[in-house]
Scaffold this active site. Structure first.
Site, PDB file in Angstrom:
ATOM      1  N   ASP A 113     -56.802 -42.697 119.470  1.00  0.00           N
ATOM      2  CA  ASP A 113     -58.079 -42.801 118.760  1.00  0.00           C
ATOM      3  C   ASP A 113     -59.256 -42.360 119.624  1.00  0.00           C
ATOM      4  O   ASP A 113     -60.083 -41.551 119.195  1.00  0.00           O
ATOM      5  CB  ASP A 113     -58.329 -44.238 118.280  1.00  0.00           C
ATOM      6  CG  ASP A 113     -57.415 -44.607 117.121  1.00  0.00           C
ATOM      7  OD1 ASP A 113     -56.322 -44.009 117.007  1.00  0.00           O
ATOM      8  OD2 ASP A 113     -57.791 -45.493 116.332  1.00  0.00           O
ATOM      9  N   ARG A 132     -65.949 -57.949 124.915  1.00  0.00           N
ATOM     10  CA  ARG A 132     -66.861 -56.901 124.428  1.00  0.00           C
ATOM     11  C   ARG A 132     -68.200 -56.869 125.169  1.00  0.00           C
ATOM     12  O   ARG A 132     -68.678 -55.797 125.544  1.00  0.00           O
ATOM     13  CB  ARG A 132     -67.072 -57.027 122.913  1.00  0.00           C
ATOM     14  CG  ARG A 132     -65.785 -56.886 122.109  1.00  0.00           C
ATOM     15  CD  ARG A 132     -65.107 -55.535 122.352  1.00  0.00           C
ATOM     16  NE  ARG A 132     -63.817 -55.470 121.682  1.00  0.00           N
ATOM     17  CZ  ARG A 132     -62.641 -55.453 122.306  1.00  0.00           C
ATOM     18  NH1 ARG A 132     -62.590 -55.499 123.625  1.00  0.00           N
ATOM     19  NH2 ARG A 132     -61.520 -55.375 121.638  1.00  0.00           N
ATOM     20  N   SER A 138     -52.847 -52.906 115.200  1.00  0.00           N
ATOM     21  CA  SER A 138     -54.068 -52.826 116.000  1.00  0.00           C
ATOM     22  C   SER A 138     -53.972 -53.915 117.061  1.00  0.00           C
ATOM     23  O   SER A 138     -54.014 -55.104 116.760  1.00  0.00           O
ATOM     24  CB  SER A 138     -55.284 -53.049 115.101  1.00  0.00           C
ATOM     25  OG  SER A 138     -56.424 -53.172 115.914  1.00  0.00           O
TER      26      SER A 138
END
Ligand code: ARG
Length: 403
Positions: A16, A96, A179
Site C-alpha cells: 500500500d 500514532r 489489516s
C-alpha cells in the site's frame, strides 16, 4: 493543486505505501522523503530501504523508536490503567501520535510543507495522525491518498501497481489480506472473515500468543519491580522500557495471555470487530493495579478510576497532544509518586494473577485490619456511630416509602 516542494511519507515498505509513494511522486511531481519507524513490529526494515531506493527516493529515514515508544507513550498510558470500552489496551492508538511527532520533526528538518500517511478513510488512524500533526505544527499540510485518489477497490490498487511496475508479492495477488497493525505493545487484526462478528476467529489470526489450551500445564511465577508507577525490572533484573516489554511479551505469549476478540465503537462512527494480542501489556496492567492496591490512597485510586475512561477515550480518538490529555496526565503522574515496590504474578493458561505484593511505601496496615487483638488504637464504637449516621437517611427514606 498547490505546488509542494517536498513531502514526508510515513512508509512501511509494504504494498500500500509503495503505491502511495509512486502516486505522490506522480501527482505532486516533487521529492518524497520516506520515514519508516521501528516500533518493534517484528519486521525487517532494511527491505523498506531497498524498495524506497528503487523508487528513486534519495532521503530515506529508518528510525528505531522502540525505547521512546515504550517510555514516553506506553508507560504514561499504563500509569492510568487505560482501557478503551473496558477492554482495549489501545496498542494502535498510542503509536500514532509518536509516528506523527517524527513525521513533523523530519518535515521541519528537511523543509517539507506536507506529510502523507497511508491510513484509509474509514478508520481511526487517519484521525489520530492528523489531529497530532495539527496540534504539533498547524502549518503542515496533510495528504491522505486513500481519501484523494480514485482507487476504490483492491483490484484497482493492484492494477495501479501493475501499471507502474511496483512488484506485487504473490500472496497479495489473491483476495485482500487482513489489516494488521503490530508494534511492541500489540498486534491488531481486522478485516476479511473477522468483519462478521458472528464468525469465530480462525486460529491462524493469532500471531504472538499461543492458544491457551496449548500453553504450559505448569504455572510460571514472575516478579515485576515498579518505581513511581513504571515497571523497571523483571525477576530482579533491571531493564530498559523496551527490553522489559519485549521480555514480558515473550512470557505472556507463551502462556496465551492477552488475547481479545472485541467489537468496538470507532470514533468515526461505525462498529468494528478486531482481534488483539497484548501479552506484555496485559501482564503490566494487572501488575500495576497490584502495586497501586497497596500504595495509593483510596480516594486517589478512585479518582484515577473515574477519569480513566475519559483519558482512554482521548487517546483512542486521537487527542494525545491535546491540552485536556496533558492535564489528566499531570494528575495521573502525580498520583504515582509512591507507586514503587514489587508484584509477584502467576502466569497460567491465559491468566496473569497477582499472588503477592510488597512496597517500602505501602499504606497497608496488618495491625489495623487484623482480626486478632491489635496494638493500634481503633475504637469499635466509632464504627457504630459511623454506620448509624450513614444509615440515617436510609432510615428516613425507608420510613417514607412505608417499608
Ligand atoms: N481498531 C484499532 C484502533 O483503532 C486498531 C486499528 C489498527 N490499524 C490498522 N491499520 N490495522 O485502535
Amino acid at each position: 493543486m498547490t505546488k509542494l516542494e517536498k513531502i514526508v511519507l510515513s512508509y512501511s515498505g509494504g504494498l500500500d505505501t509503495s503505491i502511495i509513494l509512486k502516486w505522490l511522486q506522480e501527482t505532486y511531481g516533487c521529492e518524497v522523503v520516506t520515514f519508516t519507524a521501528d516500533l518493534g513490529q517484528g519486521e525487517e526494515l532494511e527491505p523498506a530501504r531497498a524498495k524506497a531506493e528503487m523508487s528513486g527516493v534519495n532521503d530515506i529515514r529508518i528510525v528505531d523508536l522502540r525505547e521512546e515508544f515504550v517510555s514516553d507513550f506506553v508507560f504514561p498510558m499504563l500509569r492510568a490503567n487505560a482501557l478503551y470500552e473496558g477492554q482495549y489496551l489501545l496498542g494502535s492508538s498510542i503509536a500514532r501520535p509518536l509516528i506523527a511527532k517524527h513525521l513533523v520533526g523530519i518535515a521541519r528538518e528537511v523543509g517539507a510543507h506536507a506529510v502523507a500517511h497511508g491510513a484509509t478513510g474509514k478508520g481511526n488512524d487517519q484521525v489520530r495522525f492528523e489531529l497530532a500533526v495539527n496540534a504539533l505544527d498547524p502549518s503542515i499540510k496533510i495528504i491522505a491518498p486513500w481519501r484523494q485518489w480514485n482507487i476504490r477497490s483492491r483490484m484497482q490498487l493492484l492494477e495501479y501497481a501493475e501499471k507502474h511496475h511496483i512488484p506485487v508479492p504473490s500472496d497479495k495477488r489473491g483476495e485482500a489480506p487482513f489489516s494488521i497493525d503490530a508494534n511492541l505493545l500489540h498486534t491488531s487484526t481486522e478485516g476479511k472473515i473477522l468483519e462478521n462478528p458472528a464468525e469465530v476467529a480462525p486460529d491462524h489470526v493469532y500471531q504472538r500468543t499461543v492458544d491457551p489450551v496449548d500453553a504450559p500445564d505448569t504455572p510460571e511465577i514472575i516478579t515485576i519491580g515498579f518505581e513511581r508507577g513504571d515497571p523497571v525490572s523483571v525477576n530482579g533484573k533491571s531493564m530498559t522500557p523496551a527490553a522489559l516489554l519485549t521480555e514480558l511479551n515473550g512470557l505472556g505469549g507463551r502462556h496465551g495471555i492477552g488475547r481479545l476478540d472485541l467489537v468496538e465503537n470507532r470514533f468515526i462512527g461505525m462498529k468494528s470487530r478486531g482481534i488483539y494480542e497484548t501479552p506484555g501489556g496485559t501482564i503490566l496492567l494487572t501488575a500495576h493495579r497490584g502495586i497501586e492496591s497497596i500504595t495509593l490512597d483510596r480516594a486517589a485510586a478512585h479518582l484515577k478510576d473515574e477519569i480513566m475512561p475519559r483519558y482512554a477515550e482521548l487517546i483512542y480518538n486521537g487527542f494525545w497532544f491535546a491540552p485536556e490529555r496533558e492535564m489528566l496526565q499531570a494528575l495521573i503522574d502525580q498520583s504515582q509518586t509512591f507507586v514503587s515496590g514489587e508484584v509477584t504474578l502467576r502466569l497460567y493458561k491465559e491468566s496473569a494473577s497477582v499472588i503477592s505484593r510488597t512496597s517500602a511505601c505501602s499504606l497497608y496496615s496488618a495491625d489495623l485490619v487484623t482480626f486478632e487483638e491489635s496494638a493500634i488504637a481503633y475504637d469499635h464504637h466509632d464504627a457504630e456511630g459511623f454506620i448509624r449516621l450513614n444509615g440515617l437517611r436510609l432510615r428516613s427514606w425507608a420510613a417514607r416509602n412505608g417499608r
